[in-house]
Design a protein around this motif. Structure first.
Motif, PDB file in Angstrom:
ATOM      1  N   ALA A  98     -31.249  31.746  68.216  1.00 21.33           N
ATOM      2  CA  ALA A  98     -31.732  30.662  69.070  1.00 21.33           C
ATOM      3  C   ALA A  98     -31.001  29.357  68.768  1.00 21.33           C
ATOM      4  N   VAL A  99     -30.810  29.072  67.488  1.00 21.10           N
ATOM      5  CA  VAL A  99     -30.091  27.854  67.097  1.00 21.10           C
ATOM      6  C   VAL A  99     -28.632  27.937  67.525  1.00 21.10           C
ATOM      7  N   ALA A 100     -27.999  29.095  67.329  1.00 24.51           N
ATOM      8  CA  ALA A 100     -26.597  29.268  67.710  1.00 24.51           C
ATOM      9  C   ALA A 100     -26.416  29.099  69.217  1.00 24.51           C
ATOM     10  N   ARG A 105     -24.518  25.633  73.757  1.00 27.19           N
ATOM     11  CA  ARG A 105     -24.767  24.981  75.047  1.00 27.19           C
ATOM     12  C   ARG A 105     -24.492  23.483  74.972  1.00 27.19           C
ATOM     13  N   ARG A 106     -24.602  22.924  73.781  1.00 26.76           N
ATOM     14  CA  ARG A 106     -24.234  21.520  73.586  1.00 26.76           C
ATOM     15  C   ARG A 106     -22.720  21.359  73.397  1.00 26.76           C
ATOM     16  N   ASP A 152     -23.315  36.524  74.989  1.00 29.78           N
ATOM     17  CA  ASP A 152     -22.550  37.660  74.482  1.00 29.78           C
ATOM     18  C   ASP A 152     -21.970  37.355  73.106  1.00 29.78           C
ATOM     19  N   TYR A 153     -21.430  36.142  72.936  1.00 32.23           N
ATOM     20  CA  TYR A 153     -20.844  35.774  71.647  1.00 32.23           C
ATOM     21  C   TYR A 153     -21.915  35.715  70.563  1.00 32.23           C
ATOM     22  N   VAL A 154     -23.030  35.110  70.856  1.00 30.30           N
ATOM     23  CA  VAL A 154     -24.118  35.024  69.875  1.00 30.30           C
ATOM     24  C   VAL A 154     -24.607  36.423  69.494  1.00 30.30           C
ATOM     25  N   ALA A 155     -24.616  37.340  70.465  1.00 24.25           N
ATOM     26  CA  ALA A 155     -25.086  38.703  70.209  1.00 24.25           C
ATOM     27  C   ALA A 155     -24.197  39.453  69.221  1.00 24.25           C
ATOM     28  N   THR A 156     -22.961  39.016  69.060  1.00 30.12           N
ATOM     29  CA  THR A 156     -22.088  39.661  68.076  1.00 30.12           C
ATOM     30  C   THR A 156     -22.541  39.361  66.650  1.00 30.12           C
ATOM     31  N   GLY A 157     -23.308  38.299  66.483  1.00 29.04           N
ATOM     32  CA  GLY A 157     -23.771  37.910  65.155  1.00 29.04           C
ATOM     33  C   GLY A 157     -22.835  36.978  64.415  1.00 29.04           C
ATOM     34  N   VAL A 162     -21.478  31.152  60.311  1.00 29.97           N
ATOM     35  CA  VAL A 162     -20.279  30.332  60.092  1.00 29.97           C
ATOM     36  C   VAL A 162     -20.566  28.885  60.478  1.00 29.97           C
ATOM     37  N   ALA A 163     -19.935  27.963  59.775  1.00 32.27           N
ATOM     38  CA  ALA A 163     -20.168  26.542  60.012  1.00 32.27           C
ATOM     39  C   ALA A 163     -19.825  26.171  61.446  1.00 32.27           C
ATOM     40  N   GLY A 164     -20.740  25.481  62.100  1.00 35.16           N
ATOM     41  CA  GLY A 164     -20.488  25.053  63.467  1.00 35.16           C
ATOM     42  C   GLY A 164     -20.712  26.121  64.508  1.00 35.16           C
ATOM     43  N   ALA A 165     -21.052  27.335  64.094  1.00 33.70           N
ATOM     44  CA  ALA A 165     -21.329  28.456  65.001  1.00 33.70           C
ATOM     45  C   ALA A 165     -20.090  28.977  65.713  1.00 33.70           C
ATOM     46  N   PHE A 166     -18.913  28.813  65.098  1.00 34.01           N
ATOM     47  CA  PHE A 166     -17.702  29.334  65.733  1.00 34.01           C
ATOM     48  C   PHE A 166     -16.665  29.684  64.678  1.00 34.01           C
TER      49      PHE A 166
END
Length: 210
Positions: A98-100, A105-106, A152-157, A162-166
């Motif tokens: 949820a956070v990722a 989205r931001r 889809d990207y978030v679903a990969t885990g 990782v820092a910054g979600a990427f």
């Protein structure tokens, strides 16, 4: 060839380890186990508010110093930590989907600054005993992802841990449209900055390769 100087990496990041190995350096990995929130709370009590760059450097330092104190390695010890600055706020690892998702989205279609702190302690028996650090800051431009791409990207885990979600070197590479600065710093360890820090304690880069 001479034997490489011993280097301990105080980080569990496989990307940092891979980056160093790709540059011909084979460190020993020792994870610090530092409580990051507690470390930052203590730093803020002592120094006041921290900038995002100072957050990254503080975490790199406490991780490095924790390994030095706990393991007492006869080696150079490197601690690293990365955070993403977006709208003046500090973002580390999202931890959950949820956070990722909200983070992406931001971020989509916008730019943020990835700060990677580096801290070195020369803990070799015959070393300088030097301790110092610096932060590499790189502007990252994110692609304008659709909701479906984000999901889809978030679903990969991958973004959760990782820092910054990427990432820029793995599954997230397609979603980073450009960077301004050191690519390796975005991956997790700036090789040029590390070389400069090592020179400050009398170590040349090629001595790590042997």
């Amino acid at each position: 060839m001479t034997e490489a100087l011993p280097l301990v990496l105080a980080s569990a990041s496989p990307a940092r380890l891979s980056t160093l190995r790709g540059a011909g350096v084979e460190p020993e990995v020792v994870v610090s186990g530092v409580d990051e929130d507690a470390a930052l709370a203590q730093a803020r009590l002592r120094y006041g508010d921290l900038t995002p760059a100072e957050v990254a450097l503080t975490l790199a330092r406490v991780k490095c110093e924790a390994v030095v104190a706990g393991e007492e390695p006869d080696a150079l010890v490197l601690g690293c930590d990365s955070v993403l600055e977006l709208d003046g706020e500090v973002h580390g690892k999202p931890g959950d989907a949820a956070v990722a998702t909200e983070r992406w989205r931001r971020m989509r279609g916008r730019s943020g600054t990835l700060h990677t702190g580096h801290w070195i302690v020369d803990n070799r028996e015959d070393g300088t005993g030097g301790t110092l650090g610096a932060t590499a800051s790189t502007v990252v431009h994110f692609a304008d992802l659709s909701d479906a791409e984000i999901d889809d990207y978030v679903a990969t885990g991958e973004p959760l841990q990782v820092a910054g979600a990427f990432t820029v070197d793995s599954l997230g590479g397609a979603y980073v449209s450009a960077i301004e600065g050191d690519y390796h710093a975005v991956v997790g360890v700036s090789l040029p900055l590390l070389r400069e820090l090592l020179l400050e304690v009398g170590v040349t880069w090629h001595e790590l390769r042997g």
